[in-house]
Design an enzyme around this catalytic site. Structure first.
Site: not given
Ligand code: OXD
Ligand code: MN
Length: 592
Positions: A79, A207-209, A216, A236, A258, A260, A264, A285, A375, A377, A408, A502, A504
């Protein structure tokens, strides 16, 4: 009158949509217009076409059925916050934390860039629904794009096709999204939002974002703007359900910046000692949340797929993700092995002796560079996820008992604590800090204030956003409790203090028990924290009660610095900051 290349127009397209699409076709002058229906046959056709056009590489279909690899241009891998704009009539509406542009001037500039921008190309009309079909919270978007890669990603990430036209009916409240690749040049790259017109125009990036406009751009930036107007929240946040051995289900939503670990956490498998416990993924997300008639906060996941970070994903960190991406997945900017499979740093397989890196160059472990982009994906349908909650399809959404904020942070922030009340919780979210990651272009590893993990995604004035959060309290009889967590605290030698992943589950268990009033805590200057006897450490090898005290410790010197560094954000938005935030800050200082 329609342009001839728009024919035949699918019967469900309403006149408002057709008028707008016709205008965009006249502006961008593509050679061809393709109306996407979202069917499997169409997907198969598009995949064939993408392979023959060199947009996708078909991976080994025995080992990875339905999986493909895409390499983006090296200048287009994340992004671009510096090129992302909120274009509202008054600058104040966008607020001090967003790039602002005057809408008329920006529309003109974009029209200049897009005029004839699809000449020689195909324009794909992508109708999509964000949210479960039949939900009063769901929204329709139409994305016009000249990128087949974007079409194939949107098909995974959203509910695409007739379901969207049907949801829209004859209304005109759809999101208008125009996406033109142009020459994928950062000089001609702009991601622009016009919240007052429910419009997005994104140029110069695939790019995706920046390019999957439902994610987003609509679900967060435009969504947050609409949410303030209409009394809901676009956040978010992941959404998960915790099921206890006796079948009790508790839902929590959690905001992390993002890259972080939201994916997971949302797919966590409890450690062996949590027999009978199960985590269900609703979303990983984005959460859309609104107070329900019963006074609780209800959340839906507007998405239908996962656009997750590949590096670090493996059978240890996220077994459910590994199963999810074993088929029907688009990989972007990972490494390509001689066996026609994929690899990334932190994969279960050892580094291949040689492979092709994310830029298409020969790579060996001696290359001294990453084989996969940090990054890189995967885009995978949520229906592949073994832990997918059936409630992900529930139009009503799920009632949220806890909201979690997590950054983080190598120091200062304990593993977990609970805010004293809603207003304090909003302050905790508002002052959240996190080290920057590779998900956005720019320096990595610097602590920045990222309120509610929404700094890059709040589509309006951040001060008004805090006010909106505070106001929502009045509409909830049973507001969720609010917690802060930090999986990333380190010791003086740079070693993580908490095993994470796990494990967590143990933190989640304390949170769930707090929500049900079943477990103790003690009061500290920060909030309520688990005493050692309140927190399950059984069977956690190599982690003692003393280690727990270390990861939970509150260092007053560090907190003095933390409060000062929070001021940096507060000063930026001071004239819009709700007084409650200043008051909370004073209370914290007094308690410290
Ligand atoms: C981000 C994503 O950048 O979810 O937060 O792709
Ligand atoms: Mn995100």
């Amino acid at each position: 009158m329609n342009d001839p290349q728009l024919d035949p127009v699918p019967p469900l397209v309403n006149p408002h949509a057709l008028r707008w699409i016709t205008e965009q076709v006249r502006l961008t002058t593509p050679d061809r217009v393709v109306w996407c229906d979202g069917s499997v046959a169409e997907r198969d056709r598009f995949q064939e076409q993408a392979v023959s056009e060199g947009i996708l590489i078909r991976l080994d279909q025995e080992k990875l059925p339905g999986c493909y690899l895409h390499r983006s241009q090296p200048n287009d891998v994340a992004r671009v916050e510096g090129l992302t704009y909120i274009c509202t009539r008054s600058e104040e509406d966008a607020g001090p934390t967003n790039n602002w542009a005057e809408p008329r001037a920006m529309y003109q500039r974009l029209a200049g860039l897009c005029t004839g921008g699809m000449r020689g190309r195909t324009l794909y009309v992508v109708p999509y629904l964000m949210g479960p079909a039949g939900s009063t919270m769901a929204r329709v978007g139409i994305e016009l794009t000249d990128s087949l890669y974007v079409v194939l990603n949107m098909r995974i990430m959203t509910r695409m096709g007739n379901v969207a036209w049907e949801h829209l009916g004859d209304r005109d409240d759809f999101n208008r999204g125009l996406h033109c690749l142009l020459d994928i040049n950062p000089e001609r790259r702009l991601i622009c939002h016009f919240p007052q017109d429910n419009t997005i125009i994104s140029v110069g990036s695939g790019y995706g974002g920046n390019a999957l406009l439902g994610k987003k751009c609509l679900a967060l930036r435009i969504g947050s703007y609409l949410g303030r107007r209409e009394g809901w929240l676009a956040e978010h946040m992941l959404i998960l359900g915790v099921e206890s051995p006796d079948g009790e289900k508790t839902y929590v939503a959690a905001a992390f910046p993002s890259a972080c670990g939201k994916t997971n956490f949302a797919m966590l498998i409890p450690p062996a000692r949590y027999k009978g416990w199960k985590i269900w993924t609703v979303g990983e997300d984005i959460a859309w949340m609104r107070p329900g008639a019963d006074g609780r906060l209800y959340a839906i996941n507007p998405e239908a797929g996962y656009f997750g970070v590949a590096p670090g994903t493996n059978a240890g960190t996220n077994p459910n993700a590994m199963r999810t991406i074993a088929r029907d997945t688009l990989f972007t900017n990972v490494a390509h092995t001689p066996e026609n499979t994929v690899w990334w740093e932190g994969h279960d397989d050892p580094p291949p002796a040689n492979c092709t890196d994310w830029q298409g160059r020969p790579w060996t472990p001696q290359s001294g560079e990453k084989a996969a982009h940090p990054n890189s994906r995967f885009t995978a349908p949520m229906t592949n996820n073994p832990s997918l909650a059936p409630e992900a399809f529930d139009p009503e959404g799920v009632p949220i008992s806890a909201l979690i904020f997590g950054g983080r942070r190598a120091s200062t922030i304990p593993l977990v604590y609970e805010a004293f009340n809603w207003v304090h919780g909003v302050y905790v979210g508002a002052t959240m800090g996190s080290e920057t990651t590779a998900a956005a272009a720019g320096a990595v590893g610097q602590v920045r204030r990222d309120p509610m993990a929404m700094l890059p995604f709040c589509g309006y004035n951040m001060g008004w956003y805090f006010r909106h959060w505070l106001n929502l309290r009045k509409r909830m009889k049973q507001p969720p409790r609010i917690f802060q967590v930090n999986w990333f605290r380190k010791d003086a030698t740079g070693r993580f203090l908490w095993p994470g992943f796990g494990e967590n589950m143990r933190v989640l268990k304390w949170i769930v028990d707090r929500c049900h009033g079943r477990v103790g805590a003690w009061e500290t200057p920060l909030g309520w924290v688990p005493r050692t006897q309140d927190f399950d450490l059984d069977g956690l090898e190599g982690f003692s009660g003393a280690d727990f005290e270390t990861v939970q410790s509150i260092n007053i010197e560090e907190w003095r610095r933390e409060v000062l560094s929070q001021d940096e954000l507060f000063m930026r938005i001071y004239s819009y900051l709700p007084k409650e935030m200043i008051f909370q800050r004073e209370l914290l200082v007094a308690r410290l």
